[in-house]
Write an enzyme that holds these catalytic residues in place. Structure first.
Site, PDB file in Angstrom:
ATOM      1  N   LYS A 185       3.763  39.778   6.469  1.00 45.39           N
ATOM      2  CA  LYS A 185       4.781  40.368   7.478  1.00 45.39           C
ATOM      3  C   LYS A 185       4.108  41.085   8.458  1.00 45.39           C
ATOM      4  O   LYS A 185       4.640  40.779   9.711  1.00 45.39           O
ATOM      5  CB  LYS A 185       5.338  41.612   6.566  1.00 45.39           C
ATOM      6  CG  LYS A 185       5.546  41.839   5.219  1.00 45.39           C
ATOM      7  CD  LYS A 185       6.453  40.715   4.761  1.00 45.39           C
ATOM      8  CE  LYS A 185       6.901  40.921   3.300  1.00 45.39           C
ATOM      9  NZ  LYS A 185       6.723  39.966   2.469  1.00 45.39           N
ATOM     10  N   ASP A 229      -0.945  47.364  -3.847  1.00 49.12           N
ATOM     11  CA  ASP A 229      -0.341  46.467  -3.228  1.00 49.12           C
ATOM     12  C   ASP A 229      -0.104  46.772  -1.927  1.00 49.12           C
ATOM     13  O   ASP A 229       0.669  47.550  -1.441  1.00 49.12           O
ATOM     14  CB  ASP A 229       0.727  45.992  -3.907  1.00 49.12           C
ATOM     15  CG  ASP A 229       1.262  44.797  -3.470  1.00 49.12           C
ATOM     16  OD1 ASP A 229       2.409  44.251  -3.981  1.00 49.12           O
ATOM     17  OD2 ASP A 229       0.913  44.078  -2.616  1.00 49.12           O
ATOM     18  N   TRP A 288       8.738  45.695  -6.673  1.00 45.35           N
ATOM     19  CA  TRP A 288       8.778  44.197  -6.068  1.00 45.35           C
ATOM     20  C   TRP A 288       9.356  43.307  -7.292  1.00 45.35           C
ATOM     21  O   TRP A 288       8.301  43.473  -8.361  1.00 45.35           O
ATOM     22  CB  TRP A 288       7.864  43.731  -5.136  1.00 45.35           C
ATOM     23  CG  TRP A 288       7.827  42.333  -4.661  1.00 45.35           C
ATOM     24  CD1 TRP A 288       8.738  41.767  -4.286  1.00 45.35           C
ATOM     25  CD2 TRP A 288       6.922  41.244  -4.607  1.00 45.35           C
ATOM     26  NE1 TRP A 288       8.621  40.496  -3.606  1.00 45.35           N
ATOM     27  CE2 TRP A 288       7.407  40.096  -4.134  1.00 45.35           C
ATOM     28  CE3 TRP A 288       5.430  41.291  -5.153  1.00 45.35           C
ATOM     29  CZ2 TRP A 288       6.665  38.948  -4.032  1.00 45.35           C
ATOM     30  CZ3 TRP A 288       4.784  40.073  -5.116  1.00 45.35           C
ATOM     31  CH2 TRP A 288       5.317  39.073  -4.446  1.00 45.35           C
TER      32      TRP A 288
END
Lengths: 466, 421
Positions: free
Chosen positions: A311, A275, A194
């Site tokens: 999300k 993560d 990311w």
């Protein structure tokens, strides 16, 4: 009059002032009004007088100290959405940012979130500051969700959990902890990862380097490269791992590969740093998506985990997440938590209340929790359907015999198509398909109806553009 | 370690593994929040929390303003938060800067403000501190002595060196103006000065309008950068414009300032973390560049601020009726605090206290810098279950007419020996 003011200014501006006073009378004075006060005390300008005039105007320095500041580079991901908005072609497709869309390609507020918010509104709760570490009910719920309520790390109170500003804020707290307590330690991040990971570590002044991850030849995991690079890192490095649904590739290690990753991390005395931005979103199952974290913590390793509810609960805008540090003892967890708080206080004092209450309410109520699980399965299910349809369309349209099955093997919101930058540009320029230059598409922005069109675009870009 | 060995180790338990966190010592308690924690743990029915600056009503309860409830009803069920968040963010900044600079301020019309929504006042200060370090790595920040304790931590963690300038005079319990001016003059040119434009925290001691003009002048002469931390707009005088007067004076004097704003206290939105950071630039182009840099710093720290608070504030400020209600409710909060100040001072004087308690009514805003010593605050806590920070700062919002007598008696008890702090 101007000259009188000028001479006053020279007298007033003592040796320490390095102002080009003459400059200021030259036209840069449109800022602010020139307002001469009633009486100017020429003999004692700094004395306490009743009528202290606006002499300051004559020493107006209107040159900003921000003169040299240039535009920051645009965010590569958000820039895609902006370009998409500007496009007027009706066939356009936004596969840029990883925000879930329905089959109708509309943003989606989970029903369970609406219910929780209504409950909260009815209760009319106050808006007092949360403690620095966040809402206790949220912290308990989030750690249990991640590790499982019966997990020894939870039972033995060995997890320091602090509510953070979504994944980003939680990662930043962890980075700050690393910087303070492990000066000189390195964080290894996957290549690719990311985009914001490196910004977070850069701003936190933590060194980072990359471990091989994506293999463009197979459009899969370069497992040997990954293991070799983790092995080669200095002992005691932090290894940043995506718990599930790797962003941007969608390529996750298999369970067997996770075991080997755990082996090499233990061998080198590294610290796993997860993560977890997609728990529940990858496979549809909260527990299955936490398997990698649970596997490593079951090995007895101390580790860090950043979580996000952006999300999986669609709470992007509420900024709700957590940083968890699994320690070898409850005492260590207490101390670590106190230091995380000490880092958070000068960043934002205490975290926002709204998102935390939503999560706590949902997870804390069995009916709402079950509803959430069902909605998450639905969202993950839609993405799996879309993957299948895209694969089917690609296989049907591409006569070259290229194996597109990696699309089915990848998991989560994203797919690394294997398209190069120029090929990705072709996707946008010719086909009005918006994606990031690394070849990543967000399947959350795709629906069944558009799969064939997308397949045409991909086949064209892959074969006809070099 | 081989896999078999690893399994064997795991079975033996965690002790065989390297323990990473031994070096992590317990952090010192935060001087302000630890007061609330101690209060919560106290079982006494008489306990009073005068620690953190959060408004309480006459019953000692937290308050959700009616204007906030109205806004909540309006935004309830806001769908598609992603798409409205960008416009809500712009609206928030637009409305916030109008509050600070005046709705018709030239600088707004000229597009010269770089504004971003922030995580309340703390977030605004930290964003600025990081920005300061990035673009002026050798600069220093000067804080008033004393200042909010967290200011020191914020600039320290941003790795900006700090110092102080005189503010509070313990003898007069007012402003030490000559020393303040001297300190401005003695700081190296181009230093950064943090100023509380109204309702100074913790002292409640503010410069007069005239003193502000002089301060502005001296800062200008030295080319210092004025950074305002406005956490209590409306809480000083009850009038939003009056409380921003210092900033507007500076603007008129041609300073290019920075301002951190918080809506925690004046809108009672504490837990929502909503504020704004604005920097005045020479032109729009520069403002756009500066804003982009601030957003970049924010993205690597927390991404963006939570939308709920932004929606509430932009709804309240954007609707004339709701805003008018807010102004009314703000005045009511301030009136209650003023009455409490008068009543407390009167009670202490009636008890025959040998000390001078004028400062209770001279000081403004949420806090009273009482002059109570650390030892006395400790006694107040131990004997009377009254909680305040060790510097003697009292959050007046925590005082009610029903706990007034108990409080006055307790203060009198610990201070009646007559020793000044």
């Amino acid at each position: 009059m101007a000259s009188a003011m000028l001479s006053f200014a020279s007298a007033a501006a003592s040796a320490s002032a390095s102002l080009p006073v003459h400059e200021n009378l030259k036209g840069k004075t449109k800022i602010g009004s020139v307002n001469f006060g009633s009486s100017v005390q020429e003999r004692n300008p700094f004395g306490k007088t009743k009528h202290f005039g606006r002499v300051s105007m004559t020493v107006a320095v209107n040159v900003s100290r921000f003169e040299g500041i240039t535009m920051a580079p645009p965010d590569p991901i958000l820039g895609v959405s902006e370009a998409f908005k500007a496009d007027t072609d009706e066939k356009k497709l936004n596969l840029g940012v990883g925000a879930y869309r329905t089959e109708e390609l509309q943003p989606y507020v989970l029903k369970v979130v609406k219910k929780a918010e209504n409950l909260m509104l009815e209760r009319g709760e106050n808006k007092e500051y949360l403690p620095i570490e966040g809402l206790a009910a949220f912290n308990k719920a989030t750690a249990e969700l991640l590790f499982g309520a019966e997990n020894p790390v939870i039972k033995q109170q060995r997890v320091a959990t602090v509510q953070g500003l979504s994944g980003t804020g939680s990662l930043r707290l962890a980075a700050a902890l690393i910087e303070r307590y492990f000066p000189g330690a390195k964080v290894l991040i996957s290549s690719p990862t990311w985009g914001n990971h490196k910004n977070i570590f850069n701003d936190a002044r933590v060194q980072w380097s990359e471990y091989r991850y994506y293999d463009p030849k197979t459009v899969g995991l370069d497992f040997d490269g990954m293991i070799a690079d983790i092995k080669a890192a200095p002992e005691g490095s932090f290894i940043l791992l995506h718990g599930c649904a790797h962003n941007p590739t969608g390529i996750d290690p298999t369970p067997e590969q996770w075991e080997k990753i755990a082996d090499v991390i233990q061998e080198k005395n590294h610290i796993p740093f997860f993560d977890v931005a997609y728990q529940g979103f990858a496979s549809g199952s909260l527990d299955a998506d936490a398997a990698s974290v649970r596997l490593l913590s079951a090995r007895g390793m101390e580790l860090l985990v950043a979580q996000s509810y952006s999300k999986n609960l669609g709470l992007y805008a509420e900024r709700i997440g957590a940083i968890n540090v699994v320690c070898s003892s409850a005492d260590a967890a207490t101390r670590v938590k106190s230091q995380l708080k000490r880092l958070a206080r000068p960043m934002y004092s205490n975290p926002p209340v709204h998102g935390a209450k939503i999560v706590a309410n949902i997870v804390g109520d069995p009916a709402l929790f079950n509803e959430w699980k069902a909605e998450m399965e639905m969202m993950a299910g839609r993405i799996k359907n879309v993957r299948q349809k895209l694969y089917d369309s690609l296989s049907a349209k591409d006569k070259s015999g290229k194996d597109w099955s990696f699309i089915l093997k990848q998991i989560g919101m994203f797919s690394f198509t294997g398209l190069s930058k120029t090929q990705s540009d072709n996707m946008t320029n010719k086909w009005h398909v918006y994606m990031t230059k690394d070849g990543r598409i967000s399947l959350a922005g795709l629906n069944l109806a558009k799969c064939e069109y997308l397949a045409d675009a991909i086949v064209d870009s892959y074969h006809n553009v070099s | 370690m081989s896999r078999a060995l690893g399994d064997a180790v795991a079975r033996r338990g965690v002790s065989a593994h390297r323990q990473w966190w031994d070096r992590v010592r317990p952090a010192p308690k935060d001087p302000i929040t630890s007061v609330s924690r101690a209060f919560l743990a106290d079982a006494s029915p008489n306990k009073i929390n005068l620690g953190v600056g959060a408004y309480r009503d006459e019953e000692g309860k937290p308050v959700v303003l009616r204007c906030v409830k109205n806004a909540e009803a309006k935004v309830a069920g806001s769908e598609f938060l992603e798409s409205i968040s960008a416009s809500a963010n712009s609206r928030l900044v637009e409305e916030s800067v109008k509050l600070v600079y005046g709705k018709d301020a030239n600088v707004i019309g000229e597009g010269r403000l770089a504004g971003v929504q922030t995580l309340s006042g703390t977030g605004a200060c930290r964003l600025f501190a990081e920005f300061q370090r990035r673009f002026y790595p050798r600069s220093k920040i000067y804080f008033p002595d004393p200042t909010w304790s967290n200011h020191h931590s914020i600039w320290k963690d941003a790795e900006v060196p700090q110092s102080t300038f005189s503010h509070y005079d313990p003898k007069s319990k007012g402003l030490n103006f000559p020393a303040l001016v001297d300190d401005i003059k003695n700081a190296p040119d181009g230093s950064f000065f943090l100023l509380h434009p109204c309702a100074h925290n913790p002292t409640g001691v503010d410069p007069t309008e005239e003193e502000w003009r002089e301060i502005s002048y001296h800062l200008k002469v030295k080319n210092h950068f004025p950074f305002f931390d406005m956490a209590y707009q409306g809480f000083s005088s009850g009038d939003l414009d009056r409380d921003a007067q210092a900033i507007r004076t500076f603007l008129q004097d041609g300073h290019l300032i920075g301002c951190a704003q918080s809506f925690a206290k004046n809108m009672g939105l504490y837990g929502h973390r909503v504020g704004c950071l604005s920097l005045l630039c020479t032109d729009t182009e520069q403002a756009v560049a500066v804003k982009s840099q601030l957003q970049q710093i924010a993205r690597a720290m927390y991404g963006s601020p939570p939308i709920r608070g932004v929606l509430l504030v932009s709804t309240i400020l954007g609707d004339p009726d709701t805003k008018a209600l807010w102004v009314e409710e703000l005045r009511a909060m301030v009136n209650r605090i003023c009455k409490i100040r008068e009543a407390l001072r009167e009670s202490l004087e009636k008890l025959g206290s040998p000390l001078n308690w004028e400062h209770i009514t001279n000081q403004v805003g949420m806090f009273c810098f009482s002059g109570i010593t650390p030892q006395q605050t400790e006694q107040l806590q131990r004997k009377f279950h009254i909680y305040m920070t060790a510097d003697g700062r009292i959050s007046m919002a925590g005082v009610t007419m029903s706990n007034m007598d108990y409080l006055a008696n307790a203060i009198h008890e610990v201070t009646k020996s007559g020793r000044e702090s």
